[in-house]
Design an enzyme around this catalytic site. Structure first.
Site, PDB file in Angstrom:
ATOM      1  N   LYS A 108       0.862  -1.185   0.000  1.00 32.41           N
ATOM      2  CA  LYS A 108       0.000   0.000   0.000  1.00 32.41           C
ATOM      3  C   LYS A 108       0.893   1.227   0.000  1.00 32.41           C
ATOM      4  O   LYS A 108       2.039   1.173   0.458  1.00 32.41           O
ATOM      5  CB  LYS A 108      -0.881   0.021   1.261  1.00 32.41           C
ATOM      6  CG  LYS A 108      -2.178   0.775   1.072  1.00 32.41           C
ATOM      7  CD  LYS A 108      -3.181  -0.078   0.327  1.00 32.41           C
ATOM      8  CE  LYS A 108      -4.502   0.607   0.134  1.00 32.41           C
ATOM      9  NZ  LYS A 108      -5.514  -0.308  -0.438  1.00 32.41           N
ATOM     10  N   GLY A 220     -25.399   2.905   1.785  1.00 33.33           N
ATOM     11  CA  GLY A 220     -24.295   3.526   1.053  1.00 33.33           C
ATOM     12  C   GLY A 220     -24.492   3.389  -0.446  1.00 33.33           C
ATOM     13  O   GLY A 220     -23.972   2.463  -1.066  1.00 33.33           O
TER      14      GLY A 220
HETATM   15  P1  NAD Z   1     -18.426   6.157  -2.321  1.00 29.60           P
HETATM   16  O1  NAD Z   1     -17.901   7.373  -1.655  1.00 29.60           O
HETATM   17  O2  NAD Z   1     -18.664   6.164  -3.781  1.00 29.60           O
HETATM   18  O3  NAD Z   1     -19.811   5.716  -1.624  1.00 29.60           O
HETATM   19  C1  NAD Z   1     -20.030   5.716  -0.253  1.00 29.60           C
HETATM   20  C2  NAD Z   1     -21.512   5.966  -0.010  1.00 29.60           C
HETATM   21  O4  NAD Z   1     -21.785   5.848   1.373  1.00 29.60           O
HETATM   22  C3  NAD Z   1     -21.965   7.358  -0.424  1.00 29.60           C
HETATM   23  O5  NAD Z   1     -23.223   7.269  -1.082  1.00 29.60           O
HETATM   24  C4  NAD Z   1     -22.157   8.082   0.914  1.00 29.60           C
HETATM   25  O6  NAD Z   1     -23.152   9.098   0.845  1.00 29.60           O
HETATM   26  C5  NAD Z   1     -22.599   6.928   1.778  1.00 29.60           C
HETATM   27  N1  NAD Z   1     -22.431   7.184   3.206  1.00 29.60           N
HETATM   28  C6  NAD Z   1     -21.408   7.825   3.826  1.00 29.60           C
HETATM   29  N2  NAD Z   1     -21.665   7.900   5.144  1.00 29.60           N
HETATM   30  C7  NAD Z   1     -22.818   7.251   5.356  1.00 29.60           C
HETATM   31  C8  NAD Z   1     -23.584   6.987   6.522  1.00 29.60           C
HETATM   32  N3  NAD Z   1     -23.188   7.383   7.722  1.00 29.60           N
HETATM   33  N4  NAD Z   1     -24.725   6.307   6.375  1.00 29.60           N
HETATM   34  C9  NAD Z   1     -25.152   5.901   5.159  1.00 29.60           C
HETATM   35  N5  NAD Z   1     -24.473   6.128   4.035  1.00 29.60           N
HETATM   36  C10 NAD Z   1     -23.316   6.807   4.135  1.00 29.60           C
HETATM   37  O7  NAD Z   1     -17.411   4.985  -1.907  1.00 29.60           O
HETATM   38  P2  NAD Z   1     -17.250   3.531  -2.550  1.00 29.60           P
HETATM   39  O8  NAD Z   1     -16.118   3.545  -3.499  1.00 29.60           O
HETATM   40  O9  NAD Z   1     -18.561   3.046  -3.011  1.00 29.60           O
HETATM   41  O10 NAD Z   1     -16.770   2.720  -1.277  1.00 29.60           O
HETATM   42  C11 NAD Z   1     -17.693   2.338  -0.264  1.00 29.60           C
HETATM   43  C12 NAD Z   1     -17.016   1.312   0.636  1.00 29.60           C
HETATM   44  O11 NAD Z   1     -16.616   0.183  -0.152  1.00 29.60           O
HETATM   45  C13 NAD Z   1     -15.737   1.799   1.319  1.00 29.60           C
HETATM   46  O12 NAD Z   1     -15.619   1.173   2.574  1.00 29.60           O
HETATM   47  C14 NAD Z   1     -14.646   1.299   0.417  1.00 29.60           C
HETATM   48  O13 NAD Z   1     -13.423   1.154   1.098  1.00 29.60           O
HETATM   49  C15 NAD Z   1     -15.234  -0.037   0.003  1.00 29.60           C
HETATM   50  N6  NAD Z   1     -14.642  -0.539  -1.232  1.00 29.60           N
HETATM   51  C16 NAD Z   1     -14.917   0.063  -2.425  1.00 29.60           C
HETATM   52  C17 NAD Z   1     -14.317  -0.428  -3.579  1.00 29.60           C
HETATM   53  C18 NAD Z   1     -14.634   0.176  -4.918  1.00 29.60           C
HETATM   54  O14 NAD Z   1     -14.184  -0.414  -5.921  1.00 29.60           O
HETATM   55  N7  NAD Z   1     -15.380   1.261  -5.019  1.00 29.60           N
HETATM   56  C19 NAD Z   1     -13.415  -1.522  -3.502  1.00 29.60           C
HETATM   57  C20 NAD Z   1     -13.176  -2.133  -2.266  1.00 29.60           C
HETATM   58  C21 NAD Z   1     -13.790  -1.620  -1.129  1.00 29.60           C
END
Ligand code: NAD
Length: 418
Positions: A108, A220
């Site tokens: 990382k 989310g």
């Molecule tokens: P993102 O920022 O696109 O989406 C996150 C969503 O969660 C947003 O809609 C936000 O409004 C919502 N949110 C934030 N706080 C909240 C709360 N208290 N209650 C309800 N909703 C809330 O992020 P993402 O890329 O979709 O990632 C989301 C999670 O998935 C993270 O933990 C990330 O580490 C994990 N993840 C994502 C990927 C990826 O490819 N996008 C890969 C591995 C892990």
């Protein structure tokens, strides 16, 4: 090593390793070999800013363990980046790659900066400056970074370009998550959600749940969550009955159209007031009587406080760390089937690995081939974890650790390290 700080992410990662070492009955030298990163680099590099000044930026790259192959893991640009966060994330990448049986180790990187305060030109110079500082430590067969928090395909493109000019030839394989035109892989966009849904399909078979009739709540509705909703609908015909974002939650027992929610979110930046939806609280969404609860927001969502009220049959963790260890035990006792984060969201790194393979062979697959290969890997990993969970009567997260760490240990042993 211990500082006694319960919230320090690396302390948490080390506690998890110790718990797993107990389950696997590892000897002391093997345990110690897993508890610490093999290599880490701390760099400071100058960047010319738009106002004519020069600023020094600090960055890290941690190569946690490369027993199974070149290290792999994202680069984060964040003002609060710390070496312990990077170490923990590098450890977690090691286990995630091993769990999917990818021929990769875990790494990382991070740069302490606030991309929101940088112009596009400054962002490019920070990206190039960081790569110049770490160029001799990375490479397609050594350590391959990818996008993470506040970095994206454009940042990867600048980094590939900088690295290529340093080594004097195109080296697209030094980064993954690139734009398609310079060697990105088809299928990377929705890989995390799609991979998670393949594990959901297997979990549903295991507990006898018909996904065609299943109801799903998505916490989310961002990148991962919105893809999960639309794919659950299109792949299985499941009904999305509740969604939420940071502003609040809406439910519709008759079922939302994921596409309509997406369009509403794009137009208004929130899922609130989506047509047909009734306003509920985010806590209520977590406790709804649904078949599947998708956690795709933040860490620490299910805790000792609310886990006992979860009614879903399956909890699908797309987010990293959404369930605390105490909540894990409560859900396990209640018989809720949890698909743990580093299994459920491993689709992204798996397609990143496919990108490396395609770059090395200079031969590119179509999207269908990527999906088939992803399905095979995710399905196999799911069953390995489920079997381990049953065999040792441990929850799915502990089982995932046991499968992954055992593989890393095996590689360390045959290489004569422990
Ligand atoms: P993102 O920022 O696109 O989406 C996150 C969503 O969660 C947003 O809609 C936000 O409004 C919502 N949110 C934030 N706080 C909240 C709360 N208290 N209650 C309800 N909703 C809330 O992020 P993402 O890329 O979709 O990632 C989301 C999670 O998935 C993270 O933990 C990330 O580490 C994990 N993840 C994502 C990927 C990826 O490819 N996008 C890969 C591995 C892990």
């Amino acid at each position: 090593m211990s500082t006694g700080n319960q919230d320090n992410p690396f302390e948490i990662a080390q506690r998890q390793i110790n718990a797993c070492a107990d389950i696997l009955k590892l000897d002391e030298s093997t345990r110690q070999g897993l508890l610490h990163p093999m290599r880490e680099f701390h760099v400071t590099f100058p960047v010319h800013m738009d106002d004519g000044t020069t600023r020094l930026f600090k960055g890290y790259r941690v190569q946690y363990n490369d027993a199974k192959g070149p290290t792999k893991g994202g680069i984060r640009f964040h003002p609060d980046e710390t070496i312990d966060t990077v170490r923990a994330l590098a450890a977690w990448m090691t286990w995630k790659c091993a769990l999917l049986d990818l021929p990769l180790g875990g790494g990382k990187g991070g740069v302490i900066c606030n991309p929101k305060e940088l112009s596009q030109q400054e962002l490019e110079r920070v990206s190039r400056g960081y790569i110049k500082a770490i160029a001799s430590f990375i490479g397609p067969d050594k350590d391959v970074p990818a996008p993470d928090v506040y970095t994206n395909p454009q940042v990867m493109a600048w980094m590939v370009d900088e690295y290529s000019s340093i080594v004097g030839k195109n080296q697209f394989g030094v980064m993954t998550g690139k734009p398609l035109v310079i060697g990105g892989s088809p299928g990377r966009g929705d890989a995390t959600a799609r991979g998670g849904l393949y594990t959901l399909r297997e979990a549903a078979k295991k507990i006898g749940l018909d996904l065609g009739k299943a109801t799903i709540a998505v916490q989310g509705f961002g990148n991962a969550g919105s893809f999960a909703a639309s794919l659950a609908e299109s792949l299985f015909g499941s009904k999305i009955v509740a969604v939420c974002d940071s502003r609040g939650a809406v439910c519709c027992l008759g079922g939302f159209s994921a596409m309509a929610v997406n369009q509403h979110k794009q137009a208004t930046s929130t899922v609130l007031e989506c047509a047909g939806g009734e306003c509920i609280t985010s806590d209520e969404l977590l406790e709804m009587d649904v078949d599947v609860l998708v956690l795709a927001a933040l860490e620490g969502t299910l805790t000792q406080r609310n886990a006992g009220r979860v009614k879903a049959k399956i909890v699908m963790e797309l987010a990293n760390g959404p369930t605390t260890p105490e909540a894990d035990e409560i859900l396990y006792e209640k018989g809720v089937h949890v698909i743990p984060d580093f299994l459920c969201n491993a689709g992204g790194v798996t397609v990143s690995y496919f990108e490396m393979v395609q770059n090395a062979s200079m031969y590119y697959w179509d999207e269908k081939e990527v999906h088939e290969k992803l399905d095979k890997r995710m399905t196999r990993a799911y069953h390995e974890v489920a079997e381990m969970s049953e065999k040792h009567a441990i929850n799915m997260r502990k089982a995932a650790y046991a499968v992954a760490v055992a593989r890393v240990v095996e590689a360390m042993k045959v290489r004569g390290w422990v």
